[in-house]
Motif scaffolding. Structure first.
Motif, mmCIF file in Angstrom:
data_model
loop_
_atom_site.group_PDB
_atom_site.id
_atom_site.type_symbol
_atom_site.label_atom_id
_atom_site.label_comp_id
_atom_site.label_asym_id
_atom_site.label_seq_id
_atom_site.Cartn_x
_atom_site.Cartn_y
_atom_site.Cartn_z
ATOM 1 N N ARG A 104 0.843 -1.190 0.000
ATOM 2 C CA ARG A 104 0.000 0.000 0.000
ATOM 3 C C ARG A 104 0.880 1.243 0.000
ATOM 4 N NH1 ARG A 104 -2.965 0.860 4.534
ATOM 5 N NH2 ARG A 104 -1.697 -0.566 5.741
ATOM 6 N N ARG A 105 0.380 2.288 -0.694
ATOM 7 C CA ARG A 105 1.163 3.522 -0.843
ATOM 8 C C ARG A 105 1.516 4.138 0.520
ATOM 9 N NH1 ARG A 105 2.454 6.520 -4.952
ATOM 10 N NH2 ARG A 105 1.047 5.425 -6.347
ATOM 11 N N GLU A 106 0.573 4.133 1.462
ATOM 12 C CA GLU A 106 0.818 4.804 2.746
ATOM 13 C C GLU A 106 2.000 4.191 3.479
ATOM 14 O OE1 GLU A 106 -2.928 3.009 3.096
ATOM 15 O OE2 GLU A 106 -2.330 3.771 1.169
ATOM 16 N N VAL A 107 2.236 2.899 3.250
ATOM 17 C CA VAL A 107 3.304 2.221 3.995
ATOM 18 C C VAL A 107 4.594 2.156 3.174
ATOM 19 C CG1 VAL A 107 3.897 0.151 5.313
ATOM 20 C CG2 VAL A 107 1.505 0.826 5.070
ATOM 21 N N PHE A 108 4.469 1.906 1.874
ATOM 22 C CA PHE A 108 5.672 1.652 1.076
ATOM 23 C C PHE A 108 5.942 2.710 0.010
ATOM 24 C CE2 PHE A 108 4.516 -2.433 2.833
ATOM 25 C CZ PHE A 108 5.728 -2.844 3.354
ATOM 26 N N GLY A 109 5.054 3.687 -0.128
ATOM 27 C CA GLY A 109 5.259 4.738 -1.127
ATOM 28 C C GLY A 109 4.886 4.283 -2.529
ATOM 29 N N HIS A 110 4.453 3.067 -2.686
ATOM 30 C CA HIS A 110 4.042 2.524 -3.985
ATOM 31 C C HIS A 110 2.822 1.652 -3.733
ATOM 32 C CE1 HIS A 110 8.099 3.451 -5.548
ATOM 33 N NE2 HIS A 110 8.508 3.021 -4.372
ATOM 34 N N GLU A 111 2.049 1.405 -4.802
ATOM 35 C CA GLU A 111 0.924 0.474 -4.637
ATOM 36 C C GLU A 111 0.559 -0.174 -5.966
ATOM 37 O OE1 GLU A 111 -2.313 2.702 -3.060
ATOM 38 O OE2 GLU A 111 -2.534 3.925 -4.861
ATOM 39 N N ILE A 171 4.826 -5.519 6.495
ATOM 40 C CA ILE A 171 5.265 -4.644 7.583
ATOM 41 C C ILE A 171 6.133 -3.536 6.989
ATOM 42 C CG2 ILE A 171 6.739 -4.555 9.652
ATOM 43 C CD1 ILE A 171 5.811 -7.465 10.143
ATOM 44 N N GLY A 172 5.771 -2.303 7.255
ATOM 45 C CA GLY A 172 6.530 -1.158 6.731
ATOM 46 C C GLY A 172 7.907 -1.085 7.366
ATOM 47 N N VAL A 173 8.922 -0.770 6.568
ATOM 48 C CA VAL A 173 10.276 -0.632 7.114
ATOM 49 C C VAL A 173 10.919 0.624 6.516
ATOM 50 C CG1 VAL A 173 10.952 -2.996 7.681
ATOM 51 C CG2 VAL A 173 11.054 -2.253 5.316
ATOM 52 N N LYS A 174 11.801 1.241 7.285
ATOM 53 C CA LYS A 174 12.504 2.413 6.786
ATOM 54 C C LYS A 174 13.705 1.911 5.989
ATOM 55 C CE LYS A 174 14.337 6.722 8.688
ATOM 56 N NZ LYS A 174 14.554 7.196 7.363
ATOM 57 N N LEU A 175 13.794 2.347 4.741
ATOM 58 C CA LEU A 175 14.904 1.927 3.891
ATOM 59 C C LEU A 175 15.925 3.051 3.789
ATOM 60 C CD1 LEU A 175 12.845 0.359 0.928
ATOM 61 C CD2 LEU A 175 13.863 -0.829 2.875
ATOM 62 N N SER A 176 17.175 2.700 3.489
ATOM 63 C CA SER A 176 18.172 3.739 3.225
ATOM 64 C C SER A 176 17.837 4.352 1.863
ATOM 65 C CB SER A 176 19.576 3.122 3.194
ATOM 66 O OG SER A 176 19.692 2.326 2.027
ATOM 67 N N GLU A 177 18.448 5.493 1.554
ATOM 68 C CA GLU A 177 18.136 6.165 0.280
ATOM 69 C C GLU A 177 18.437 5.261 -0.913
ATOM 70 O OE1 GLU A 177 19.555 10.256 -1.608
ATOM 71 O OE2 GLU A 177 19.211 10.352 0.556
ATOM 72 N N GLU A 178 19.570 4.543 -0.827
ATOM 73 C CA GLU A 178 19.954 3.658 -1.930
ATOM 74 C C GLU A 178 18.953 2.495 -2.065
ATOM 75 O OE1 GLU A 178 23.630 1.609 -1.409
ATOM 76 O OE2 GLU A 178 23.725 1.005 -3.523
ATOM 77 N N GLU A 179 18.574 1.906 -0.925
ATOM 78 C CA GLU A 179 17.595 0.807 -0.949
ATOM 79 C C GLU A 179 16.265 1.294 -1.517
ATOM 80 O OE1 GLU A 179 19.271 -1.589 3.034
ATOM 81 O OE2 GLU A 179 17.653 -0.138 3.237
ATOM 82 N N GLU A 180 15.892 2.523 -1.126
ATOM 83 C CA GLU A 180 14.629 3.121 -1.592
ATOM 84 C C GLU A 180 14.619 3.246 -3.119
ATOM 85 O OE1 GLU A 180 11.208 4.085 -1.211
ATOM 86 O OE2 GLU A 180 12.030 4.587 0.763
ATOM 87 N N GLN A 181 15.748 3.723 -3.661
ATOM 88 C CA GLN A 181 15.834 3.897 -5.125
ATOM 89 C C GLN A 181 15.786 2.550 -5.841
ATOM 90 O OE1 GLN A 181 19.385 6.122 -5.855
ATOM 91 N NE2 GLN A 181 18.511 8.035 -5.088
ATOM 92 N N MET A 182 16.507 1.589 -5.293
ATOM 93 C CA MET A 182 16.524 0.257 -5.913
ATOM 94 C C MET A 182 15.135 -0.389 -5.843
ATOM 95 S SD MET A 182 20.127 -1.156 -4.384
ATOM 96 C CE MET A 182 20.188 -2.741 -5.197
ATOM 97 N N PHE A 183 14.461 -0.183 -4.719
ATOM 98 C CA PHE A 183 13.125 -0.762 -4.538
ATOM 99 C C PHE A 183 12.145 -0.147 -5.552
ATOM 100 C CE2 PHE A 183 9.006 -1.068 -2.174
ATOM 101 C CZ PHE A 183 8.935 -2.447 -2.115
ATOM 102 N N ALA A 184 12.266 1.174 -5.766
ATOM 103 C CA ALA A 184 11.378 1.861 -6.721
ATOM 104 C C ALA A 184 11.578 1.288 -8.130
ATOM 105 C CB ALA A 184 11.657 3.359 -6.702
#
Ligand code: NAD
Ligand code: LMR
Length: 319
Positions: free
Chosen positions: A258-265, A283-296
């Motif tokens: 869901r977008r509210e938890v992961f920024g994507h849906e 479960i929502g988790v805080k990712l590092s900036e690099e992990e966030e970009q890779m996840f996107a």
């Protein structure tokens, strides 16, 4: 007590999973399900397993069938039907062909066993999980995919070998696609409970090589022996045990985000999730900036491919 049904039980992964899972005490019935035409093979498989259970002292009842009514009463359904890749192919090459197969079975499950938990294994697994969710019409927490649980186990094995410790000393996760855009979460990697960056000598850890090894593990095994069976089979068995025994474990599987938890849906992709008898809860988790970009990047690839595949399936069902 639970009824577990394996769709694609005649296949390499399906038959191994059926055998592995039947030994769990809470599995009362193991239903071997396949496509019409495979009745004789399924009959033989069921008898072979009954002999095995007698030898092992396992009390699980084995049933089999090829008609959707067999799905009724299932608590967990594992969908393994589909074409496996050749060593020269990527998993994404299978997307449309396998989506056609997954759609048919997902519709059957949605009609016959909407309260079951559906675990998708067919590749490309993230896309097939979204396809299964869409065409089954089931609740999002009841449909999930093997996702990167297997990749996380592969990384765990590499780390245990590197540090020369028992695998149970390693905790790690890979999130994102079960494929080339997978995202290792080094921030969530510990050895003996110690965060990996706090271990002396860790600078020498060949992180990139390890991830390459995890990424190429499937094609390496397929090239050598034709199919991956025990790795995925036991990874699936762990997930099923977690559900039937209501273990409440936190594993990394493909689930709708869901977008509210992961920024994507809008897609199923692997993230940490709590797995219970009631279903799978990301479960929502805080990712590092690099992990966030890779996840996107991973999410975009899965979304684009899923949208293309579903557009074809929808057009075909209009014909
Ligand atoms: N997610 C993962 O980590 C993972 C791991 C291993 C395998 N897989 C995938 O699981 C699937 C099965 O792998 P396998 O090694 O067991 O393959 P397999 O060829 O041994 O078995 C395929 C199964 O799918 C059935 N099937 C094939 N075409 C079908 C069709 N048109 N309609 C209905 N059923 C059909 C077959 O009857 C058989 O039961 C593949 O897509 C493979 O890529 C995924
Ligand atoms: O690699 C494959 O095609 C099979 C599976 O996804 C695996 O990773 O073992």
């Amino acid at each position: 007590m639970a009824k577990v049904t394996i769709i694609g039980a005649t296949g390499q992964v399906g038959s191994y999973v059926a055998h592995a899972v039947s030994q769990f005490p809470h599995v009362q019935e193991m239903c071997l399900y396949g496509r019409p035409g495979n009745e004789q093979y399924l009959d033989g498989l069921a008898h072979d397993m009954m002999d095995s259970f007698a030898a092992r002292g396992t009390n699980t009842r084995v049933t089999f069938g090829t008609t959707p009514k067999e799905l009724r009463g299932s608590d967990i359904i594992v969908l393994t039907s589909g074409v496996p890749r050749k060593a020269t192919q990527t998993r994404l090459d299978l997307a449309l062909e396998n989506a056609r197969i997954v759609k048919v079975f997902a519709e059957q499950v949605g009609r016959m066993a909407p309260e079951a938990i559906l675990l998708v294994v067919t590749n490309p697994v993230d896309i097939m999980t979204t396809v299964a969710l869409k065409y089954s019409g089931m609740m999002p927490h009841r449909v999930f995919g093997l996702g990167t649980h297997l990749d996380s186990m592969r990384l765990k094995a590499c780390l245990a070998e590197f540090f020369n410790v028992h695998v149970s000393e390693i905790h790690t996760r890979i999130i994102g696609e079960h494929g080339d855009t997978m995202v290792p979460m080094w921030s969530a990697t510990t050895v003996g409970g110690i965060q990996i960056d706090n271990l002396l000598g860790v600078a020498k850890l060949p992180r990139e090589e390890m991830i390459q090894r995890v990424k190429s593990s499937g094609s390496y095994i397929i090239e050598a022996k034709g199919a991956t069976v025990y790795g995925p089979g036991d990874a699936i068995a762990t997930l099923i045990r977690t559900i039937v025994e209501d273990e409440n474990r936190m594993l990394t599987v493909a689930t709708q985000i869901r977008r509210e938890v992961f920024g994507h849906e809008g897609v199923c992709v692997s993230v940490p999730a709590r797995i219970t008898r009631g279903g799978v809860f990301p479960i929502g988790v805080k990712l590092s900036e690099e992990e966030e970009q890779m996840f996107a990047k991973s999410v975009k690839l899965i979304r684009d491919t899923t949208e293309n595949v579903c557009a074809v399936l929808d057009a075909e069902s209009q014909e």
